[in-house]
Motif scaffolding. Structure first.
Motif, PDB file in Angstrom:
ATOM      1  N   THR A 188       0.825  -1.219   0.000  1.00  0.00           N
ATOM      2  CA  THR A 188       0.000   0.000   0.000  1.00  0.00           C
ATOM      3  C   THR A 188       0.858   1.269   0.000  1.00  0.00           C
ATOM      4  OG1 THR A 188      -0.194  -0.281   2.363  1.00  0.00           O
ATOM      5  CG2 THR A 188      -2.115  -0.933   1.043  1.00  0.00           C
ATOM      6  N   GLY A 189       2.104   1.168   0.417  1.00  0.00           N
ATOM      7  CA  GLY A 189       2.996   2.333   0.395  1.00  0.00           C
ATOM      8  C   GLY A 189       3.469   2.655  -1.017  1.00  0.00           C
ATOM      9  N   THR A 190       4.051   1.657  -1.692  1.00  0.00           N
ATOM     10  CA  THR A 190       4.614   1.913  -3.037  1.00  0.00           C
ATOM     11  C   THR A 190       3.570   1.764  -4.135  1.00  0.00           C
ATOM     12  OG1 THR A 190       5.196  -0.403  -3.354  1.00  0.00           O
ATOM     13  CG2 THR A 190       6.875   1.013  -2.325  1.00  0.00           C
ATOM     14  N   THR A 191       2.418   1.144  -3.835  1.00  0.00           N
ATOM     15  CA  THR A 191       1.331   0.783  -4.761  1.00  0.00           C
ATOM     16  C   THR A 191       1.755  -0.251  -5.805  1.00  0.00           C
ATOM     17  OG1 THR A 191       1.512   2.549  -6.432  1.00  0.00           O
ATOM     18  CG2 THR A 191       0.199   3.062  -4.464  1.00  0.00           C
ATOM     19  N   ALA A 192       2.862  -0.965  -5.553  1.00  0.00           N
ATOM     20  CA  ALA A 192       3.271  -2.072  -6.435  1.00  0.00           C
ATOM     21  C   ALA A 192       2.565  -3.355  -5.980  1.00  0.00           C
ATOM     22  CB  ALA A 192       4.777  -2.249  -6.362  1.00  0.00           C
ATOM     23  N   TYR A 193       2.343  -4.287  -6.917  1.00  0.00           N
ATOM     24  CA  TYR A 193       1.678  -5.551  -6.566  1.00  0.00           C
ATOM     25  C   TYR A 193       2.294  -6.700  -7.360  1.00  0.00           C
ATOM     26  CZ  TYR A 193      -0.990  -4.068 -10.701  1.00  0.00           C
ATOM     27  OH  TYR A 193      -1.346  -3.633 -11.955  1.00  0.00           O
ATOM     28  N   GLU A 194       1.957  -7.927  -6.940  1.00  0.00           N
ATOM     29  CA  GLU A 194       2.583  -9.116  -7.540  1.00  0.00           C
ATOM     30  C   GLU A 194       1.779  -9.673  -8.702  1.00  0.00           C
ATOM     31  OE1 GLU A 194       5.497 -10.601  -6.757  1.00  0.00           O
ATOM     32  OE2 GLU A 194       5.829  -8.836  -5.494  1.00  0.00           O
ATOM     33  N   ARG A 195       0.445  -9.747  -8.531  1.00  0.00           N
ATOM     34  CA  ARG A 195      -0.425 -10.277  -9.591  1.00  0.00           C
ATOM     35  C   ARG A 195      -1.793  -9.624  -9.448  1.00  0.00           C
ATOM     36  NH1 ARG A 195       0.498 -14.257  -5.805  1.00  0.00           N
ATOM     37  NH2 ARG A 195       2.406 -14.737  -6.885  1.00  0.00           N
ATOM     38  N   PHE A 196      -2.638  -9.813 -10.438  1.00  0.00           N
ATOM     39  CA  PHE A 196      -3.932  -9.143 -10.352  1.00  0.00           C
ATOM     40  C   PHE A 196      -5.001  -9.943 -11.081  1.00  0.00           C
ATOM     41  CE2 PHE A 196      -4.752  -7.837 -14.662  1.00  0.00           C
ATOM     42  CZ  PHE A 196      -3.502  -7.862 -15.256  1.00  0.00           C
ATOM     43  N   SER A 197      -6.261  -9.657 -10.715  1.00  0.00           N
ATOM     44  CA  SER A 197      -7.399 -10.039 -11.558  1.00  0.00           C
ATOM     45  C   SER A 197      -8.306  -8.818 -11.626  1.00  0.00           C
ATOM     46  CB  SER A 197      -8.143 -11.259 -10.980  1.00  0.00           C
ATOM     47  OG  SER A 197      -8.533 -10.991  -9.666  1.00  0.00           O
ATOM     48  N   ALA A 198      -8.944  -8.613 -12.773  1.00  0.00           N
ATOM     49  CA  ALA A 198      -9.779  -7.422 -12.946  1.00  0.00           C
ATOM     50  C   ALA A 198     -10.889  -7.733 -13.937  1.00  0.00           C
ATOM     51  CB  ALA A 198      -8.929  -6.260 -13.494  1.00  0.00           C
ATOM     52  N   SER A 199     -12.087  -7.225 -13.633  1.00  0.00           N
ATOM     53  CA  SER A 199     -13.207  -7.416 -14.545  1.00  0.00           C
ATOM     54  C   SER A 199     -14.012  -6.119 -14.639  1.00  0.00           C
ATOM     55  CB  SER A 199     -14.087  -8.561 -14.039  1.00  0.00           C
ATOM     56  OG  SER A 199     -14.903  -9.014 -15.081  1.00  0.00           O
ATOM     57  N   VAL A 200     -14.387  -5.756 -15.873  1.00  0.00           N
ATOM     58  CA  VAL A 200     -15.104  -4.502 -16.132  1.00  0.00           C
ATOM     59  C   VAL A 200     -16.358  -4.809 -16.921  1.00  0.00           C
ATOM     60  CG1 VAL A 200     -14.980  -2.262 -17.319  1.00  0.00           C
ATOM     61  CG2 VAL A 200     -12.918  -3.230 -16.292  1.00  0.00           C
ATOM     62  N   ALA A 201     -17.496  -4.273 -16.477  1.00  0.00           N
ATOM     63  CA  ALA A 201     -18.737  -4.394 -17.259  1.00  0.00           C
ATOM     64  C   ALA A 201     -19.176  -3.002 -17.686  1.00  0.00           C
ATOM     65  CB  ALA A 201     -19.829  -5.045 -16.422  1.00  0.00           C
ATOM     66  N   ALA A 202     -19.649  -2.879 -18.925  1.00  0.00           N
ATOM     67  CA  ALA A 202     -20.100  -1.577 -19.429  1.00  0.00           C
ATOM     68  C   ALA A 202     -21.078  -1.793 -20.581  1.00  0.00           C
ATOM     69  CB  ALA A 202     -18.907  -0.757 -19.918  1.00  0.00           C
ATOM     70  N   PRO A 203     -22.284  -1.203 -20.530  1.00  0.00           N
ATOM     71  CA  PRO A 203     -23.207  -1.329 -21.665  1.00  0.00           C
ATOM     72  C   PRO A 203     -22.940  -0.243 -22.707  1.00  0.00           C
ATOM     73  CG  PRO A 203     -24.348  -0.340 -19.814  1.00  0.00           C
ATOM     74  CD  PRO A 203     -22.902  -0.481 -19.400  1.00  0.00           C
ATOM     75  N   PHE A 204     -22.799  -0.630 -23.958  1.00  0.00           N
ATOM     76  CA  PHE A 204     -22.659   0.365 -25.029  1.00  0.00           C
ATOM     77  C   PHE A 204     -23.945   1.165 -25.138  1.00  0.00           C
ATOM     78  CE2 PHE A 204     -19.671  -2.953 -26.521  1.00  0.00           C
ATOM     79  CZ  PHE A 204     -18.521  -2.166 -26.521  1.00  0.00           C
ATOM     80  N   LYS A 205     -23.806   2.423 -25.532  1.00  0.00           N
ATOM     81  CA  LYS A 205     -25.018   3.233 -25.740  1.00  0.00           C
ATOM     82  C   LYS A 205     -25.882   2.610 -26.821  1.00  0.00           C
ATOM     83  CE  LYS A 205     -23.225   7.410 -23.807  1.00  0.00           C
ATOM     84  NZ  LYS A 205     -23.451   8.798 -23.593  1.00  0.00           N
ATOM     85  N   GLN A 206     -25.245   1.831 -27.718  1.00  0.00           N
ATOM     86  CA  GLN A 206     -26.011   1.129 -28.762  1.00  0.00           C
ATOM     87  C   GLN A 206     -26.890   0.035 -28.176  1.00  0.00           C
ATOM     88  OE1 GLN A 206     -23.710  -0.360 -32.045  1.00  0.00           O
ATOM     89  NE2 GLN A 206     -23.041   1.682 -32.663  1.00  0.00           N
ATOM     90  N   GLY A 207     -26.619  -0.385 -26.891  1.00  0.00           N
ATOM     91  CA  GLY A 207     -27.551  -1.301 -26.251  1.00  0.00           C
ATOM     92  C   GLY A 207     -27.040  -2.658 -25.811  1.00  0.00           C
ATOM     93  N   ALA A 208     -25.785  -3.051 -26.061  1.00  0.00           N
ATOM     94  CA  ALA A 208     -25.312  -4.381 -25.678  1.00  0.00           C
ATOM     95  C   ALA A 208     -24.338  -4.288 -24.506  1.00  0.00           C
ATOM     96  CB  ALA A 208     -24.594  -5.017 -26.857  1.00  0.00           C
ATOM     97  N   LEU A 209     -24.284  -5.332 -23.698  1.00  0.00           N
ATOM     98  CA  LEU A 209     -23.368  -5.330 -22.558  1.00  0.00           C
ATOM     99  C   LEU A 209     -22.007  -5.874 -22.977  1.00  0.00           C
ATOM    100  CD1 LEU A 209     -23.233  -4.743 -19.458  1.00  0.00           C
ATOM    101  CD2 LEU A 209     -23.491  -7.199 -19.159  1.00  0.00           C
ATOM    102  N   ALA A 210     -20.937  -5.177 -22.557  1.00  0.00           N
ATOM    103  CA  ALA A 210     -19.571  -5.652 -22.798  1.00  0.00           C
ATOM    104  C   ALA A 210     -18.926  -5.990 -21.461  1.00  0.00           C
ATOM    105  CB  ALA A 210     -18.747  -4.569 -23.489  1.00  0.00           C
ATOM    106  N   GLN A 211     -18.105  -7.036 -21.473  1.00  0.00           N
ATOM    107  CA  GLN A 211     -17.347  -7.361 -20.270  1.00  0.00           C
ATOM    108  C   GLN A 211     -15.923  -7.743 -20.658  1.00  0.00           C
ATOM    109  OE1 GLN A 211     -18.966 -10.437 -17.761  1.00  0.00           O
ATOM    110  NE2 GLN A 211     -17.278 -10.235 -16.315  1.00  0.00           N
ATOM    111  N   TRP A 212     -14.960  -7.142 -19.986  1.00  0.00           N
ATOM    112  CA  TRP A 212     -13.541  -7.451 -20.203  1.00  0.00           C
ATOM    113  C   TRP A 212     -12.994  -8.029 -18.895  1.00  0.00           C
ATOM    114  CZ3 TRP A 212     -15.743  -2.819 -21.873  1.00  0.00           C
ATOM    115  CH2 TRP A 212     -15.569  -2.459 -23.210  1.00  0.00           C
ATOM    116  N   THR A 213     -12.255  -9.137 -18.983  1.00  0.00           N
ATOM    117  CA  THR A 213     -11.653  -9.726 -17.779  1.00  0.00           C
ATOM    118  C   THR A 213     -10.186 -10.030 -18.045  1.00  0.00           C
ATOM    119  OG1 THR A 213     -13.769 -10.698 -17.148  1.00  0.00           O
ATOM    120  CG2 THR A 213     -11.821 -11.654 -16.139  1.00  0.00           C
TER     121      THR A 213
END
Ligand code: NAP
Length: 348
Positions: free
Chosen positions: A213-238
């Motif tokens: 938490t001091g240096t903000t460096a980390y060893e590994r990660f997992s991340a997932s993002v959900a976002a609906p396009f204004k055109q109407g479909a849901l996108a998810q990136w992991t």
């Protein structure tokens, strides 16, 4: 104040490079070998790679990017610094009317992104181009054409698993220097934004085992993002990175009204209600390199496409930043009104 970006037929385009790392060397070498270009200035802080690259280019090293941006003998600059410096450098370029080609993402701060979007929207703003391939990219065009016959989009899902931690993990796997993974993986967000447009909101979750938490460096990660396009479909990136795998793996699924596409690494399948078949995406033609798009912008400002190409770059950067905010406790983050309207229509 830089020179006028409009190049005369006889004069070479004069370029300044900021940074001397992997991309600094790559961009400088690419530009220097083009006949109409002269790399005339370089600024870098690294005590080894900076002087070495300056020597190779036959130039005197300028110690800071601030000093380089005070020069008035350059037609444009190329920003190849780490992510946390992109925003300050771009803001200075916009203030000083310096045409710039920058590595992505545009910035690691939402406040800075809003200022960049506003300054770049001015009628007389200098050229601001990112190294995303741009809307002229042939593989994007091929995909747009292919998907249009099966559209509209209903769902998009992307997955990338990477065992590696980048060439400089101390920089990449560091929240303060590189931003959260959806931001440094902005080049995975960009193609779908370029194809399907802006989004309504972003919601994200992430985990950083081994985070200091001091240096903000980390060893590994997992991340997932959900976002609906204004055109109407849901996108998810992991994404997951720094994990036990022999090599990277990447897949995407795009569900349209009439067909579902599945890509695993380079192999595509197309399924409809009758069959699931291996499918060859029509081969992409050779697309212009970012350096050539920037040189074309400088040579012919009136017919430049930088504004059209900046719109998906602004949106993709915002999605990466909003993912960080969402993970930081803001839950679902609505898209702001200062982002440009960007809702590409399918080809007819
Ligand atoms: N377009 C693409 O295909 C692509 C591919 C890879 C990366 N990128 C992006 O390109 C950027 C650079 O990546 P890279 O792989 O080249 O990283 P890198 O090898 O770490 O190079 C970054 C360079 O910028 C220098 N720098 C840092 N602060 C500076 C300052 N104040 N003034 C001048 N130079 C400064 C660094 O110096 P030190 O060595 O002293 O830190 C280093 O030489 C990143 O934003 C990355 O995400 C783009």
């Amino acid at each position: 104040m830089p020179a006028s970006p409009k190049k005369s037929a006889t004069k070479k385009i004069r370029i300044g490079i900021i940074g001397s790392g992997a991309m600094g060397r790559h961009r400088a070498t690419e530009l220097a070998r083009r006949p109409g270009v002269k790399v005339t200035a370089i600024s870098a802080r690294n005590p080894e790679t900076g002087p070495a690259l300056a020597r190779e280019l036959g130039l005197k090293l300028i110690p800071t990017w601030e000093k380089l941006l005070e020069r008035d003998d350059l037609d444009g600059v190329v920003n190849t610094t780490p992510n946390h410096l992109h925003g300050p450098i771009l803001r200075r370029c916009l203030e000083r009317d310096f045409p710039v080609l920058t590595e992505y993402p545009l910035t690691t701060s939402e406040k800075e992104l809003a200022a960049i979007a506003k300054a770049a929207a001015r009628r007389k703003a200098p050229i601001l181009r990112t190294t995303h391939p741009g809307l002229a990219d042939s593989s994007l065009r091929q995909r747009r054409k292919q998907f249009a016959a099966d559209g509209p989009l209903l769902l998009a899902h992307f997955l990338r698993l990477t065992p590696g931690r980048g060439a400089r993990p101390d920089v990449l796997f560091n929240l303060r220097l590189s931003g959260p993974p959806p931001l440094f993986f902005v080049y995975h967000l960009y193609p779908w934004v370029a194809l399907f447009g802006g989004v309504e909101w972003v919601q994200a979750g992430m985990a950083f085992p081994g985070l200091n938490t001091g240096t903000t460096a980390y060893e590994r990660f997992s991340a997932s993002v959900a976002a609906p396009f204004k055109q109407g479909a849901l996108a998810q990136w992991t994404w997951a990175g720094g994990i036990p795998l022999p090599g990277p793996e990447e897949s995407e699924r795009l569900v349209f009204e009439k067909a579902t596409y599945h890509r695993h690494n380079g192999d595509w399948k197309r399924a409809d209600r009758k069959a699931n078949q291996t499918f060859r995406m029509p081969p992409a033609k050779r697309s212009p390199a970012p350096e050539d798009l920037f040189l074309a912008d400088l040579a012919e400002p009136a017919s430049s496409t930088w504004r059209e190409d900046l719109a998906p770059a602004l949106w993709a950067t915002w999605i990466g930043l909003a993912a960080g905010k969402s993970h930081g406790g803001e839950g679902r983050v609505p898209s702001p009104s200062w982002l440009p309207d960007f809702n590409p229509a399918p080809p007819v």
